[in-house]
Design a protein around this motif. Sequence first.
Motif, PDB file in Angstrom:
ATOM      1  N   LEU A  50       0.826  -1.209   0.000  1.00 52.13           N
ATOM      2  CA  LEU A  50       0.000   0.000   0.000  1.00 52.13           C
ATOM      3  C   LEU A  50       0.861   1.260   0.000  1.00 52.13           C
ATOM      4  CD1 LEU A  50      -2.915  -0.916   2.441  1.00 52.13           C
ATOM      5  CD2 LEU A  50      -3.116  -0.334   0.012  1.00 52.13           C
ATOM      6  N   ALA A  51       1.971   1.222   0.745  1.00 50.07           N
ATOM      7  CA  ALA A  51       2.872   2.376   0.780  1.00 50.07           C
ATOM      8  C   ALA A  51       3.468   2.635  -0.598  1.00 50.07           C
ATOM      9  CB  ALA A  51       3.978   2.144   1.809  1.00 50.07           C
ATOM     10  N   ALA A  52       3.854   1.546  -1.293  1.00 44.67           N
ATOM     11  CA  ALA A  52       4.404   1.696  -2.645  1.00 44.67           C
ATOM     12  C   ALA A  52       3.345   2.228  -3.599  1.00 44.67           C
ATOM     13  CB  ALA A  52       4.947   0.355  -3.147  1.00 44.67           C
ATOM     14  N   LEU A  53       2.097   1.779  -3.412  1.00 44.13           N
ATOM     15  CA  LEU A  53       1.006   2.250  -4.266  1.00 44.13           C
ATOM     16  C   LEU A  53       0.758   3.742  -4.062  1.00 44.13           C
ATOM     17  CD1 LEU A  53      -1.466  -0.744  -3.917  1.00 44.13           C
ATOM     18  CD2 LEU A  53      -0.437   0.063  -6.042  1.00 44.13           C
ATOM     19  N   ARG A  54       0.784   4.161  -2.823  1.00 42.18           N
ATOM     20  CA  ARG A  54       0.517   5.573  -2.541  1.00 42.18           C
ATOM     21  C   ARG A  54       1.627   6.468  -3.110  1.00 42.18           C
ATOM     22  NH1 ARG A  54      -1.379   3.947   3.521  1.00 42.18           N
ATOM     23  NH2 ARG A  54      -3.573   3.543   3.019  1.00 42.18           N
ATOM     24  N   GLU A  55       2.829   5.904  -3.197  1.00 37.51           N
ATOM     25  CA  GLU A  55       3.947   6.695  -3.715  1.00 37.51           C
ATOM     26  C   GLU A  55       3.992   6.689  -5.240  1.00 37.51           C
ATOM     27  OE1 GLU A  55       8.846   6.962  -3.436  1.00 37.51           O
ATOM     28  OE2 GLU A  55       7.745   5.508  -2.213  1.00 37.51           O
ATOM     29  N   HIS A  56       3.754   5.503  -5.844  1.00 36.95           N
ATOM     30  CA  HIS A  56       3.951   5.363  -7.288  1.00 36.95           C
ATOM     31  C   HIS A  56       2.646   5.196  -8.074  1.00 36.95           C
ATOM     32  CE1 HIS A  56       8.202   4.983  -6.445  1.00 36.95           C
ATOM     33  NE2 HIS A  56       7.950   3.968  -5.611  1.00 36.95           N
ATOM     34  N   GLY A  57       1.559   4.831  -7.401  1.00 27.99           N
ATOM     35  CA  GLY A  57       0.291   4.658  -8.092  1.00 27.99           C
ATOM     36  C   GLY A  57       0.124   3.327  -8.777  1.00 27.99           C
ATOM     37  N   VAL A  58       1.131   2.484  -8.724  1.00 28.17           N
ATOM     38  CA  VAL A  58       1.060   1.163  -9.354  1.00 28.17           C
ATOM     39  C   VAL A  58       2.038   0.239  -8.636  1.00 28.17           C
ATOM     40  CG1 VAL A  58       2.827   1.716 -11.079  1.00 28.17           C
ATOM     41  CG2 VAL A  58       1.156  -0.091 -11.551  1.00 28.17           C
ATOM     42  N   TRP A  59       1.678  -1.055  -8.578  1.00 26.95           N
ATOM     43  CA  TRP A  59       2.584  -2.056  -7.998  1.00 26.95           C
ATOM     44  C   TRP A  59       2.404  -3.365  -8.758  1.00 26.95           C
ATOM     45  CZ3 TRP A  59       2.286  -6.921  -5.857  1.00 26.95           C
ATOM     46  CH2 TRP A  59       3.423  -7.381  -5.178  1.00 26.95           C
ATOM     47  N   ARG A  60       3.523  -3.980  -9.111  1.00 26.24           N
ATOM     48  CA  ARG A  60       3.495  -5.294  -9.769  1.00 26.24           C
ATOM     49  C   ARG A  60       4.511  -6.199  -9.083  1.00 26.24           C
ATOM     50  NH1 ARG A  60       3.137  -1.611 -14.031  1.00 26.24           N
ATOM     51  NH2 ARG A  60       1.201  -1.785 -15.252  1.00 26.24           N
ATOM     52  N   GLY A  61       4.112  -7.427  -8.895  1.00 28.06           N
ATOM     53  CA  GLY A  61       5.030  -8.359  -8.260  1.00 28.06           C
ATOM     54  C   GLY A  61       4.373  -9.709  -8.049  1.00 28.06           C
ATOM     55  N   GLU A  62       5.086 -10.578  -7.372  1.00 27.42           N
ATOM     56  CA  GLU A  62       4.586 -11.909  -7.061  1.00 27.42           C
ATOM     57  C   GLU A  62       4.219 -11.964  -5.584  1.00 27.42           C
ATOM     58  OE1 GLU A  62       7.401 -14.805  -8.420  1.00 27.42           O
ATOM     59  OE2 GLU A  62       7.143 -14.245 -10.535  1.00 27.42           O
ATOM     60  N   VAL A  63       3.065 -12.560  -5.316  1.00 25.99           N
ATOM     61  CA  VAL A  63       2.521 -12.562  -3.958  1.00 25.99           C
ATOM     62  C   VAL A  63       2.253 -14.000  -3.517  1.00 25.99           C
ATOM     63  CG1 VAL A  63       0.706 -11.683  -2.446  1.00 25.99           C
ATOM     64  CG2 VAL A  63       1.427 -10.338  -4.431  1.00 25.99           C
ATOM     65  N   PHE A  64       2.643 -14.312  -2.286  1.00 23.28           N
ATOM     66  CA  PHE A  64       2.374 -15.617  -1.693  1.00 23.28           C
ATOM     67  C   PHE A  64       1.063 -15.515  -0.912  1.00 23.28           C
ATOM     68  CE2 PHE A  64       4.016 -19.203   1.213  1.00 23.28           C
ATOM     69  CZ  PHE A  64       3.622 -20.172   0.302  1.00 23.28           C
ATOM     70  N   ASN A  65       0.092 -16.319  -1.293  1.00 20.91           N
ATOM     71  CA  ASN A  65      -1.266 -16.199  -0.768  1.00 20.91           C
ATOM     72  C   ASN A  65      -1.685 -17.444   0.018  1.00 20.91           C
ATOM     73  OD1 ASN A  65      -2.093 -13.704  -2.488  1.00 20.91           O
ATOM     74  ND2 ASN A  65      -1.297 -15.167  -3.978  1.00 20.91           N
ATOM     75  N   VAL A  66      -2.763 -17.273   0.766  1.00 19.22           N
ATOM     76  CA  VAL A  66      -3.349 -18.400   1.489  1.00 19.22           C
ATOM     77  C   VAL A  66      -4.843 -18.445   1.195  1.00 19.22           C
ATOM     78  CG1 VAL A  66      -3.665 -16.997   3.584  1.00 19.22           C
ATOM     79  CG2 VAL A  66      -3.642 -19.500   3.742  1.00 19.22           C
ATOM     80  N   ARG A  67      -5.338 -19.647   0.881  1.00 23.81           N
ATOM     81  CA  ARG A  67      -6.766 -19.835   0.642  1.00 23.81           C
ATOM     82  C   ARG A  67      -7.513 -20.014   1.966  1.00 23.81           C
ATOM     83  NH1 ARG A  67      -4.446 -23.009  -3.578  1.00 23.81           N
ATOM     84  NH2 ARG A  67      -4.964 -22.179  -5.648  1.00 23.81           N
ATOM     85  N   LYS A  68      -8.815 -20.040   1.854  1.00 25.52           N
ATOM     86  CA  LYS A  68      -9.661 -20.221   3.041  1.00 25.52           C
ATOM     87  C   LYS A  68      -9.349 -21.533   3.739  1.00 25.52           C
ATOM     88  CE  LYS A  68     -14.529 -20.250   4.495  1.00 25.52           C
ATOM     89  NZ  LYS A  68     -15.941 -20.146   4.061  1.00 25.52           N
ATOM     90  N   ASP A  69      -9.024 -22.584   2.948  1.00 22.75           N
ATOM     91  CA  ASP A  69      -8.747 -23.895   3.550  1.00 22.75           C
ATOM     92  C   ASP A  69      -7.312 -24.014   4.069  1.00 22.75           C
ATOM     93  OD1 ASP A  69      -7.189 -24.148   1.266  1.00 22.75           O
ATOM     94  OD2 ASP A  69      -8.394 -25.751   0.365  1.00 22.75           O
ATOM     95  N   GLY A  70      -6.530 -22.943   3.962  1.00 29.00           N
ATOM     96  CA  GLY A  70      -5.162 -22.949   4.474  1.00 29.00           C
ATOM     97  C   GLY A  70      -4.097 -23.293   3.448  1.00 29.00           C
ATOM     98  N   SER A  71      -4.502 -23.765   2.281  1.00 33.10           N
ATOM     99  CA  SER A  71      -3.517 -24.076   1.245  1.00 33.10           C
ATOM    100  C   SER A  71      -2.898 -22.786   0.710  1.00 33.10           C
ATOM    101  CB  SER A  71      -4.153 -24.866   0.107  1.00 33.10           C
ATOM    102  OG  SER A  71      -5.196 -24.119  -0.510  1.00 33.10           O
ATOM    103  N   GLN A  72      -1.657 -22.879   0.285  1.00 32.47           N
ATOM    104  CA  GLN A  72      -0.911 -21.690  -0.123  1.00 32.47           C
ATOM    105  C   GLN A  72      -0.555 -21.758  -1.601  1.00 32.47           C
ATOM    106  OE1 GLN A  72       2.307 -21.937   2.731  1.00 32.47           O
ATOM    107  NE2 GLN A  72       1.173 -20.762   4.266  1.00 32.47           N
ATOM    108  N   PHE A  73      -0.445 -20.603  -2.215  1.00 32.75           N
ATOM    109  CA  PHE A  73      -0.148 -20.555  -3.641  1.00 32.75           C
ATOM    110  C   PHE A  73       0.389 -19.173  -4.001  1.00 32.75           C
ATOM    111  CE2 PHE A  73      -4.286 -18.815  -3.083  1.00 32.75           C
ATOM    112  CZ  PHE A  73      -4.538 -17.956  -4.146  1.00 32.75           C
ATOM    113  N   TRP A  74       1.014 -19.104  -5.177  1.00 34.44           N
ATOM    114  CA  TRP A  74       1.619 -17.868  -5.662  1.00 34.44           C
ATOM    115  C   TRP A  74       0.775 -17.273  -6.782  1.00 34.44           C
ATOM    116  CZ3 TRP A  74       5.792 -15.196  -3.820  1.00 34.44           C
ATOM    117  CH2 TRP A  74       6.608 -15.853  -2.897  1.00 34.44           C
ATOM    118  N   THR A  75       0.717 -15.926  -6.800  1.00 38.57           N
ATOM    119  CA  THR A  75       0.081 -15.237  -7.913  1.00 38.57           C
ATOM    120  C   THR A  75       0.989 -14.108  -8.391  1.00 38.57           C
ATOM    121  OG1 THR A  75      -1.076 -13.710  -6.439  1.00 38.57           O
ATOM    122  CG2 THR A  75      -2.282 -15.671  -7.152  1.00 38.57           C
TER     123      THR A  75
END
Length: 248
Positions: A50-75
């Motif tokens: 959010l800090a990067a977004l407020r400074e630059h207005g855009v952010w791109r990258g890879e994010v490590f996520n967690v699903r509702k069931d606890g399984s993890q994945f990358w986007t």
Amino acid sequence: VRDLDGTIVYANPAFHRLFGYEPDELHGMHASRLNASTGQDAAEVAGAILAALREHGVWRGEVFNVRKDGSQFWTRASVTGSDHPEHGRVWVNLQQDITEERKLRAELVRTKQLLDAILDHAPLLIVATDLEGRVVLANRRFVALAGPTPEALLGRSVFEAFAPEAAEALWQNHRAALAAGEARSSESRARHTDGSWRTYETVSFPLADESGGVFAVAAISADITERVAAEAERLSLQARRLEDQRLE
């Protein structure tokens, strides 16, 4: 995601399915709850984005996520800003599942590490050139022949990289393999950077892509100096014995 407090104000059906939630279940949830642990606090990760977004207005990258069931994945995420009549400043987040892509990338890294280890520890000289004679691969055994490092050879013509005798032998072997369209064996001598001469048995062969088009030529050379010397000594000894027998 509302900029004011990081709350999800809308997610489309595909986003819900990706994260394993029922329709509209994500609405009102803080975005940090979707971040899996990467050694950093999830809220800190979301805050940094959010800090990067407020400074630059855009952010791109890879994010490590967690699903509702606890399984993890990358986007792979692409986030841009927009002004919403009800929620004020919001961040529009587009995400694509790249879990399999990252697995393939990791496998490619492991495969490259394996091949590099084999290349650098094999007791052979291994080199490949493109069709114009520029070096595209060389293992560390070539330090003895050309120095100072294999990386320093990349992109250079064989006639720039190696001593004239070695370059000419290599280029002739490659041309013969190209003309034959198959592996060719040869024997030649080459001078090392320490001034010594060594004899090599070389197999040169074309490298083709998936369509069958040749894009490079590789050569694998084994040092047979001692074997050649031993054979010469054996023949010399045999000749002396025959000569002695003749004189008797």
